[in-house]
Write a protein that holds these residues in place. Structure first.
Motif, PDB file in Angstrom:
ATOM      1  N   GLN A  15     -37.479 -30.194  50.669  1.00 20.55           N
ATOM      2  CA  GLN A  15     -37.091 -31.352  49.931  1.00 20.55           C
ATOM      3  C   GLN A  15     -37.981 -32.490  49.842  1.00 20.55           C
ATOM      4  O   GLN A  15     -38.514 -33.105  48.852  1.00 20.55           O
ATOM      5  N   HIS A  18     -41.003 -31.962  48.010  1.00 20.40           N
ATOM      6  CA  HIS A  18     -40.904 -31.676  46.748  1.00 20.40           C
ATOM      7  C   HIS A  18     -40.724 -33.148  46.109  1.00 20.40           C
ATOM      8  O   HIS A  18     -41.311 -33.429  45.284  1.00 20.40           O
ATOM      9  N   THR A  71     -33.259 -28.350  45.827  1.00 21.05           N
ATOM     10  CA  THR A  71     -32.185 -29.215  45.095  1.00 21.05           C
ATOM     11  C   THR A  71     -32.833 -29.906  44.057  1.00 21.05           C
ATOM     12  O   THR A  71     -34.114 -30.094  44.163  1.00 21.05           O
ATOM     13  N   GLU A  72     -32.038 -30.681  43.585  1.00 20.00           N
ATOM     14  CA  GLU A  72     -32.568 -31.651  42.494  1.00 20.00           C
ATOM     15  C   GLU A  72     -33.264 -32.779  43.135  1.00 20.00           C
ATOM     16  O   GLU A  72     -33.123 -33.227  44.219  1.00 20.00           O
TER      17      GLU A  72
END
Length: 168
Positions: A15, A18, A71-72
């Motif tokens: 994450q 990202h 995840t977002e």
């Protein structure tokens, strides 16, 4: 199968990478819009490097039969201020990433030697990431608001070429 806590740790690092790739891409687009094309290129290549890190971590977790959870990613700003303010944010973000890998290393070294190796590789690379960011920030401070100096720094940063990625 990878332990649940190690899987969560790697997913957290995924994450972070990202977010890093999207943050640097947003910064690149912003500086390109401001006609700092060299700085924009440097940040675009940095975004690509962070994406490579993301993929290395995904492949690692998948290779250990772990579950990758993408995840977002929060929306990124469209304005980052002056080049100095932009790269100060880069430095702050790299320090955050370093701290995240340091915490991951401290935790995982007690329970998973294989994962310790990959986390250590990324932690080692963070030394260079922070040093590059700090150098750019310090040079931008020296340039202050001198347009000629800013254009020289912009040209120099535009000469960046991505080389091999150390962690992987």
């Amino acid at each position: 199968m990878v332990r649940e806590e190690v899987q969560q740790l790697i997913n957290n690092l995924i994450q972070i990478e990202h977010i890093s790739t999207t943050l640097y891409l947003a910064m690149s687009a912003y500086l390109d819009r401001k006609n700092y094309t060299g700085m924009a290129k440097w940040l675009r290549l940095q975004s690509d490097e962070e994406r490579t890190h993301l993929l290395i971590l995904i492949d690692y977790l998948s290779g250990k039969d772990g579950v990758v959870k993408l995840t977002e990613v929060p929306a990124q700003p469209t304005n980052f201020g002056t080049p100095l303010e932009t790269f100060q944010r880069v430095l702050e973000h790299e320090q955050y990433v370093t701290n995240s890998y340091r915490q991951a290393y401290d935790y995982v070294k007690q329970i998973d030697p294989q994962t310790t190796v990959i986390v250590q590789d990324f932690l080692r690379e963070q030394i260079d990431e922070e040093a590059q960011s700090l150098t750019i920030v310090e040079r931008l401070k020296l340039a202050e608001n001198n347009p000629s100096a800013l254009l020289i720094i912009d040209q120099e940063l535009g000469q960046r070429q991505n080389g091999p990625i150390a962690a992987g």
